[in-house]
Design an enzyme around this catalytic site. Structure first.
Site, mmCIF file in Angstrom:
data_model
loop_
_atom_site.group_PDB
_atom_site.id
_atom_site.type_symbol
_atom_site.label_atom_id
_atom_site.label_comp_id
_atom_site.label_asym_id
_atom_site.label_seq_id
_atom_site.Cartn_x
_atom_site.Cartn_y
_atom_site.Cartn_z
ATOM 1 N N SER A 9 0.846 -1.192 0.000
ATOM 2 C CA SER A 9 0.000 0.000 0.000
ATOM 3 C C SER A 9 0.885 1.247 0.000
ATOM 4 C CB SER A 9 -0.881 0.016 1.261
ATOM 5 O OG SER A 9 -1.376 1.327 1.470
ATOM 6 N N HIS A 34 -0.926 -1.351 -4.326
ATOM 7 C CA HIS A 34 -2.225 -1.084 -3.687
ATOM 8 C C HIS A 34 -2.352 0.419 -3.483
ATOM 9 C CE1 HIS A 34 -5.725 -2.396 -1.302
ATOM 10 N NE2 HIS A 34 -5.438 -1.396 -0.509
ATOM 11 N N ASP A 36 -4.570 3.303 -2.110
ATOM 12 C CA ASP A 36 -5.687 3.581 -1.203
ATOM 13 C C ASP A 36 -6.277 4.955 -1.485
ATOM 14 O OD1 ASP A 36 -4.012 1.743 1.297
ATOM 15 O OD2 ASP A 36 -5.997 1.291 0.488
ATOM 16 N N MET A 38 -9.042 7.663 -0.670
ATOM 17 C CA MET A 38 -9.942 8.008 0.438
ATOM 18 C C MET A 38 -10.518 9.403 0.215
ATOM 19 S SD MET A 38 -7.653 6.656 3.622
ATOM 20 C CE MET A 38 -6.899 5.031 3.582
ATOM 21 N N HIS A 67 -8.062 0.663 -4.395
ATOM 22 C CA HIS A 67 -9.037 0.410 -3.329
ATOM 23 C C HIS A 67 -9.809 1.711 -3.087
ATOM 24 C CE1 HIS A 67 -9.590 -0.652 1.234
ATOM 25 N NE2 HIS A 67 -10.742 -0.600 0.575
ATOM 26 N N MET A 69 -12.124 3.833 -1.281
ATOM 27 C CA MET A 69 -12.841 4.070 -0.035
ATOM 28 C C MET A 69 -13.531 5.426 -0.166
ATOM 29 S SD MET A 69 -9.848 2.622 2.454
ATOM 30 C CE MET A 69 -8.629 2.839 1.161
ATOM 31 N N MET A 138 -11.086 -6.530 4.870
ATOM 32 C CA MET A 138 -10.404 -5.554 5.713
ATOM 33 C C MET A 138 -10.170 -6.149 7.093
ATOM 34 S SD MET A 138 -9.934 -3.102 3.702
ATOM 35 C CE MET A 138 -9.192 -1.997 4.905
ATOM 36 N N ASP A 176 -6.280 -6.927 4.011
ATOM 37 C CA ASP A 176 -5.755 -5.556 4.030
ATOM 38 C C ASP A 176 -5.908 -4.914 5.404
ATOM 39 O OD1 ASP A 176 -6.779 -2.617 2.047
ATOM 40 O OD2 ASP A 176 -5.199 -2.915 3.522
HETATM 41 C C1 DX5 Z 1 -6.464 1.245 5.345
HETATM 42 C C2 DX5 Z 1 -5.950 0.839 3.979
HETATM 43 C C3 DX5 Z 1 -4.900 -0.228 4.063
HETATM 44 C C4 DX5 Z 1 -3.730 0.221 4.857
HETATM 45 C C5 DX5 Z 1 -2.715 -0.882 5.014
HETATM 46 O O1 DX5 Z 1 -7.645 1.956 5.170
HETATM 47 O O2 DX5 Z 1 -7.005 0.317 3.217
HETATM 48 O O3 DX5 Z 1 -4.473 -0.560 2.742
HETATM 49 O O4 DX5 Z 1 -3.114 1.292 4.208
HETATM 50 O O5 DX5 Z 1 -1.667 -0.317 5.716
HETATM 51 P P1 DX5 Z 1 -0.978 -1.069 6.938
HETATM 52 O O6 DX5 Z 1 -0.294 -2.243 6.289
HETATM 53 O O7 DX5 Z 1 -0.035 -0.063 7.483
HETATM 54 O O8 DX5 Z 1 -2.065 -1.458 7.872
HETATM 55 ZN ZN ZN Z 2 -6.452 -0.611 1.169
#
Ligand code: DX5
Ligand code: ZN
Length: 219
Positions: A9, A34, A36, A38, A67, A69, A138, A176
């Protein structure tokens, strides 16, 4: 048995150097990246969107495992497809019609994933399991890297693996959140074949990405 893949990520990367960080991940043996996304609405954090992803696209040939979100998600799916996403994963709570959103991602010739928060039950996706490529389980509540792995999701991983085998589905099971060298084996043995990790990959062993990716794959 599917090969174990690692999807680092970039949420834990140096955001001022994202292109170089992605190159480091590729050199370190990452199987995909990955990303993320948001929106500060579906989750209490804000990261990057299509313009940044578009600019990162030429940093690597690796698949972008995006991903989302974000909510509402349906009307933005095409933007992420155009920006260069290869896998587009959405949360069922973020769309008014999960089937329509799944069909849109497939129409755009992208792999489609559905992500389940720790408190979201498997049965919400029971009817779409044969229509999707990937389930992203998750193991933290989404929004931030560096959170603690929630072991209660292990039963969900096992149940999903059982459904996948019973229905003979060619489904990737991705996990994840909080993945590290203590829990990676139990997550893989439970049925995951793709591990997402940010903090462990960027921070452990003085940030030796190759070493950390190799360790995460060990069962
Ligand atoms: C959280 C993300 C994950 C997170 C994983 O909302 O979806 O992908 O970044 O990071 P670590 O490995 O630090 O938990
Ligand atoms: Zn993620």
């Amino acid at each position: 048995m599917k090969k174990i893949q690692i999807s680092p990520s970039i949420l834990s990367a140096d955001f001022s150097q994202l292109g170089n960080e992605i190159k480091r991940l590729e050199e370190g043996g990452a199987d995909m990246i990955h990303v993320d996304v948001m929106d500060g609405h579906f989750v209490p954090n804000l990261t990057i969107g299509p313009p940044v992803i578009k600019n990162l696209r030429n940093s690597t040939k690796l698949p972008f495992d995006v991903h989302l979100m974000i909510s509402p998600v349906h009307k933005y799916i095409e933007d992420y497809s155009k920006a260069g996403a290869d896998i587009i994963t959405i949360h069922p709570e973020a769309t008014d019609n999960l089937i329509d959103s799944i069909n849109l991602i497939k129409k755009l010739n992208k792999k489609v994933g559905v992500s389940l928060n720790p408190n979201t039950k498997l049965d919400i996706i029971d009817k779409v399991l044969d229509k999707i490529d990937l389930v992203l389980i998750m193991s933290v509540f989404p929004g931030f890297g560096g959170q603690k792995f929630m072991p209660e999701v292990i039963e969900k991983i096992k149940s999903l693996k059982k459904l996948k085998e019973e229905r003979k589905l060619n489904l990737d099971i991705e996990v994840d959140g909080g993945i590290n060298f203590e829990n990676n084996k139990i997550v893989i043995q439970a049925g995951a074949n793709i591990l997402v990790s940010g903090t462990t990959i960027f921070k452990e062993n003085n940030g030796n990405i190759k070493k950390n990716i190799d360790f995460l794959k060990l069962v």
